[in-house]
Enzyme design. Structure first.
Site, PDB file in Angstrom:
ATOM      1  CB  THR A 101       4.411  48.313  59.662  1.00 13.32           C
ATOM      2  OG1 THR A 101       4.033  46.921  59.552  1.00 13.32           O
ATOM      3  CG2 THR A 101       3.277  49.150  59.103  1.00 13.32           C
ATOM      4  NE  ARG A 129       9.265  46.999  76.869  1.00  7.51           N
ATOM      5  CZ  ARG A 129      10.507  46.687  77.182  1.00  7.51           C
ATOM      6  NH1 ARG A 129      11.132  47.348  78.119  1.00  7.51           N
ATOM      7  NH2 ARG A 129      11.113  45.701  76.557  1.00  7.51           N
ATOM      8  CG  ASN A 168      12.752  46.488  65.316  1.00  7.44           C
ATOM      9  OD1 ASN A 168      13.579  47.404  65.217  1.00  7.44           O
ATOM     10  ND2 ASN A 168      12.854  45.369  64.619  1.00  7.44           N
ATOM     11  N   GLY A 194       0.190  51.378  69.643  1.00  5.55           N
ATOM     12  CA  GLY A 194       0.420  51.474  68.200  1.00  5.55           C
ATOM     13  C   GLY A 194       1.230  52.714  67.851  1.00  5.55           C
ATOM     14  CD  GLU A 244      -3.549  54.841  61.965  1.00  2.00           C
ATOM     15  OE1 GLU A 244      -4.461  55.367  61.339  1.00  2.00           O
ATOM     16  OE2 GLU A 244      -3.698  53.837  62.688  1.00  2.00           O
TER      17      GLU A 244
END
Lengths: 698, 327
Positions: free
Chosen positions: A465, A587, A590, A661, A664
């Protein structure tokens, strides 16, 4: 918790390259199966060839006469384990609970000898009648206490049946999703190595802390005697998150033979005992006003689990969050069959559930003559539709609007089956995405060295990830230093305990602990006059209290996905010409790794929509298409134009990074967007995945 | 896998001599055989590696055809300028098969002899008359979504998986073989056999016979030809149904044609009835559909593969319409 989340950021939000990227692409990064301790022997797990019954006898003696064979272990000669978990009680019973369950293990000096020995091992069974096919009306379907992630099985408000009976417009349809299997590039493998009463396990794991605890409990020893090493994980998607039988088998075998054991699963074995997405049968009923405003939503889902343990996917749970309606009900039923236990596969619950709900919303849009984007906007809730809790942030409408703009949705002709390019029927579709923004307690240690270097230590997992990179950025910001000055150590159970890389909550959970440790370190350094003592300075943080005390909000990421498909009028072949997603997920820490997460999820959703299905043979009781030639995963040629965008979302109620997150949500809604586009292209509504040519050719 | 002996002879004669015993198999590219050995589906005691003995060259024949060595890699055959210009259906069929990596390894001889991908055949824990004669055919009443609709038998419903072989059947290629009894030539169709009551035998080759070359006849008609493959996944996927077709039209009338279907039968299927129906007929979509229907009258789909009948029909019509440029 309500401090501005953008203060002092320099590196969070920057498109840093993966810190271990060069190691991975040059082959320097060592994966579990690359590890070769001295005196290593090779174990091959032997699967049951009946779906239910008992093992009577295993011909161990004949096996031991073969060249190179070190041991053959089955229930009759296996060491006993301290567990009531039937899933992990490998070789502890004669019972066979599903076809493919490990009933023996053969150990040899070479992998070739072990494989050949496993192939020829003679096992006697007494077979019993088995039952492996899920049906919605299965007589043994029952309501579980809870479903996955702790959600209640059933919820309701108002009187949905009466509301549906009286609703001017009703959609009442059944949707189905098949069993699907995770296929990470790196197959599962375990190297188990006992040193006295201590056990070292090398294996790709999404949860080294959890694996350590389970192993310690099974073998009856303190957690400190187990060491799980997992620096790199070649993909997991949930399949490396739970402790699996092959790991126990490897550890048990190594104990028995007194040598380190390598047990590497074959690709075919991944289709048996590493978990899979349960098939689902779902009924969705929507009652609406003629303008599309919902009066009632019901979502009833039936799933399967094994006879060994109850795992019920939270399929209907997204319908508790998505749309406003005064009358509503969700239910989950599960049937325990003679099958392997299903488990987590990227967005369990949300992914199959949103296929049904978002397909039904498309059907409602057509029934009402309302644009599908507009229909969703009209049903936007002011607060959590069932919980009543305020949303910490909710930007579904903004995602729909921005997606529609980027995709060129405006002016779409809603009529199905009227657009052609040559012999190809063209259609477009939209669906919403959602995923909860969760956080679990974690600990982390940060250490400052006199030379200006910092080391972050946390038992997190980077399953591809970019977690290692993002934690580096988070720590650099919290310490006010550059990422190059920070080393993040993870993937090792000797590090401070941390939760699973799952539920899209890794960064939120681990990042909070890293920030708190760094903040505390910075404060102590300041108190010490800014100088790091000669011996270094180390701080450990534990976020248990902070996470448990967080305010009550409905926390979810949202998104909108738009698909354009071409369906060959002669062959029924569906190709996704364009897939465009816009997400609002707090936010983005990356952009480079985040984009990979979004387009990776969308690609997997495309694969689910068009291709993936594990085919159960009811007579034999196992899945038939257990290799990558038969179980189709999207190839490059299937994935033409996938674009992911995100909205800047400021949400002060999440965590110190302000992130939700993203692992998914990309797979949630994709299949519905594609199925809706296929309907728009052809006029054919596919309610049962996958959308293969046999369902469209005529 | 089971331990095996490995020989790598230097001449065809030596290879044939070494293949005389029981349980011997030839190994070329190994793209299918090695998989099947790892699965335990095939357990030869001896492998005779023929990569040094079969020709890897493509030569023009005096009659205007091509002689393709059995050792020619699929990727080299599809890239050959004369194959591309004279036999587009063959070049396209090869490109539609497998992946770039596999095509670089797979040979012409091996491609013809690859085995069915029926999942029961590939799983040694299940019955299969092709793998274990007399054990039964679970596919017939099980998962046969991608299996045969034409000339299957109660003993076997497998399909032949090759794309290349479909093109070769349409072209009427000649397969050159050598065995203990000498050399012979086997015409296609004719190399592969229907399952009947002995599906264990895929071809008419006798044990020990080695394919040495495939001869493509001079066939001007084939210059206007194509291969169409319908499949679930856009690449690296076996056909649901495929069609190889060549068409020659003069003044609106079909002068000659070749049509073959893939993934409908135990053999690459030459659609002879459709060809007969078309020769002399107007080159119209209606006539193409009529010919396809005549061919597919003999289809006996199973419960899960009825879709192959309209799919095959549509593919035939589309291929011919495109070749005739009438659509």
């Amino acid at each position: 918790m309500t401090a501005p989340v953008t203060a002092g950021r320099r590196y969070a939000g920057a498109a840093l390259d993966r810190v271990e990227g060069l190691d991975k692409v040059t082959g320097r990064a060592a994966y579990a199966a690359d590890h070769r301790p001295a005196d290593l022997v090779h174990a091959v797990a032997v699967p049951a060839t009946i779906a239910r019954g008992e093992v009577v006898q295993v011909d161990v003696d004949a096996m031991l006469k073969r060249p190179g064979v070190v041991a053959a272990i089955w229930h009759g000669n296996a060491p006993r384990l301290a567990t009531s978990d039937e899933e992990l009680a490998v070789l502890q019973s004669r019972r066979v609970a599903y076809r493919g369950q490990y009933v023996a293990v053969v150990v040899a000096e070479t992998p070739e000898d072990a494989r050949e020995a496993a192939r020829t091992l003679r096992i006697e069974y007494v077979a019993e009648e088995h039952d492996v096919i899920l049906r919605a009306d299965h007589p043994r379907a029952y309501r579980p206490e809870n479903v996955n992630a702790g959600h209640p099985s059933d919820t309701g408000q108002g009187d949905p049946d009466a509301a549906l009976a009286a609703a001017p417009v009703v959609v009442d349809e059944e949707y189905g999703t098949p069993a699907e299997h995770n296929n990470p590039m790196e197959p599962h493998a375990t190297i188990a190595d006992w040193h006295g009463d201590g056990l070292i396990v090398h294996e790709p794991s999404q949860n080294v802390s959890g694996l350590r605890a389970t192993l310690a409990s099974l073998f009856g020893m303190p957690p400190g005697h187990v060491h799980v090493v997992s620096p790199h994980v070649g993909g997991g998607f949930g399949s490396k998150a739970k402790t699996l039988p092959h790991t126990i088998l490897a550890a048990l075998t190594a104990k028995q033979v007194g040598r380190p054991v390598k047990l590497a699963l074959t690709r075919r074995q991944l289709f048996v005992a590493t978990g899979y997405r349960t098939p689902t049968v779902q009924r969705v009923r929507l009652g609406a006003e003629p303008d599309g405003r919902l009066i009632a939503i019901t979502h009833d889902a039936v799933m399967q689990s094994s006879t060994l343990s109850e795992f019920t996917e939270q399929t209907a749970v997204p319908s508790r969050v998505m749309y406003a309606a005064p009358h509503r009900r969700t239910t989950h039923r599960v049937v325990r069959l003679d099958v392997p236990t299903p488990s987590w596969m990227r967005a369990p619950g949300e992914c199959p559930g949103m296929f049904a709900l978002e397909s039904a919303m498309d059907e409602l849009a057509i029934a009402c003559g309302v644009d599908p984007v507009e229909l969703r906007v009209r049903n936007e809730p002011a607060a959590g539709p069932e919980s009543g809790l305020p949303f910490s942030s909710r930007n579904l409408v903004a995602c729909l609007r921005e997606g529609a703009r980027r995709f060129g949705w405006a002016g779409r002709d809603p009529r199905p089956g009227v657009r052609r390019r040559g012999r190809t029927l063209i259609g477009t579709g939209v669906a919403a995405s959602t995923f909860p923004a969760l956080r679990a307690p974690s600990s982390a240690t940060v250490r400052a060295e006199p030379g200006g270097r910092y080391t972050v230590r946390i038992a997190a997992a980077d399953i591809g990830t970019g977690a290692r990179t993002v934690l580096t950025q988070i720590a650099a910001d919290a310490l006010g230093t550059a990422p190059a000055a920070v080393t993040v150590e993870l993937g090792d159970s000797a590090l401070p305990p941390a939760p699973v890389a799952g539920g899209s909550m890794g960064t939120a959970s681990w990042g909070t602990a890293v920030v708190r440790a760094c903040e505390e370190l910075a404060a102590r350094l300041e108190a010490a006059g800014g100088t790091v003592p000669d011996g270094g300075l180390e701080v450990t943080a534990d976020t248990g209290r902070e996470v448990r005390a967080q305010e009550r909000y409905s926390r979810h990421a949202f998104g909108a996905q738009f698909a354009e498909v071409g369906v060959d009028a002669d062959t029924g072949e569906t190709r996704v010409l364009r897939l465009l997603g816009v997400f609002a997920a707090g936010r983005v820490l990356n952009p480079k790794t985040a984009r990979s997460q979004f387009i990776g999820g969308m690609t997997m959703g495309l694969s689910m929509a068009l291709l993936e299905e594990s085919i159960m043979d009811g007579r034999f009781g196992d899945f038939l298409n257990c290799d990558l030639a038969q179980y189709h995963i999207a190839a490059h040629a299937d994935v033409r134009d996938v674009q992911a965008y995100w909205l800047e979302e400021e949400d002060p109620h999440l965590n110190p990074m302000g992130s939700k997150g993203i692992g998914e949500i990309g797979i949630v809604g994709t299949a519905a967007a594609i199925a809706n586009a296929v309907h728009h292209a052809t006029g054919v509504r596919i309610r049962e995945l996958p959308i293969r040519l046999d369902k469209l050719v005529r | 896998m089971r331990p095996f002996a490995y020989h790598r002879p230097e001449t065809v004669a030596a290879a044939v001599a070494q293949a005389g015993g029981a349980d011997v198999m030839y190994l070329a590219g190994g793209t299918n055989l090695v998989d099947l050995m790892r699965l335990g589906v095939l357990t030869p005691a001896t492998l005779v590696d023929v990569t040094r003995v079969t020709s890897a060259t493509i030569e023009q024949t005096p009659g205007g055809g091509l002689l393709v060595g059995a050792g020619v890699r699929n990727s080299d055959l599809t890239a050959h300028p004369l194959v591309r210009s004279r036999y587009p259906l063959l070049a396209e069929a090869l490109l539609a098969g497998a992946s770039g990596q596999l095509r670089n390894m797979a040979t012409v001889g091996g491609n013809l002899l690859q085995r069915t991908r029926c999942s029961y055949f590939q799983d040694v824990t299940k019955p299969c008359n092709k793998r274990d004669p007399g054990s039964g055919c679970p596919a017939r009443t099980g998962d046969h979504r991608n299996l045969a609709i034409i000339e299957h038998s109660e003993h076997c419903v497998a399909t032949h998986p090759s794309d290349m072989a479909v093109a070769l059947v349409a072209l009427g290629a000649l397969v050159h073989v050598e065995g203990a009894a000498g050399a012979r030539q086997v015409p296609m169709p004719g190399l592969h056999r229907l399952p009947g009551d002995d599906p264990s035998r895929d071809t008419v080759l006798v044990p020990g016979e080695l394919i040495t070359a495939v001869e493509l006849p001079a066939l001007p008609l084939a210059a206007r030809s194509l291969y169409r493959k319908a499949r679930d996944r856009a690449s690296f996927s076996f056909a649901a149904v495929s069609v190889a077709a060549a068409l020659q039209v003069e003044q609106g009338v079909v002068r000659d044609c070749r049509i073959a279907l893939g993934s409908v039968a135990h053999v690459p299927w030459r659609a002879g009835r459709a060809e007969d129906a078309l020769r002399g007929a107007p080159a119209t979509e209606q006539e193409f559909a009529r010919a396809a229907d005549i061919e597919l009258e003999q289809a006996r789909p199973l419960p899960l593969n009825g879709y192959k009948v309209p799919l095959a029909r549509n593919l035939i019509v589309r291929a011919l319409a495109d070749l005739a440029a009438v659509r």
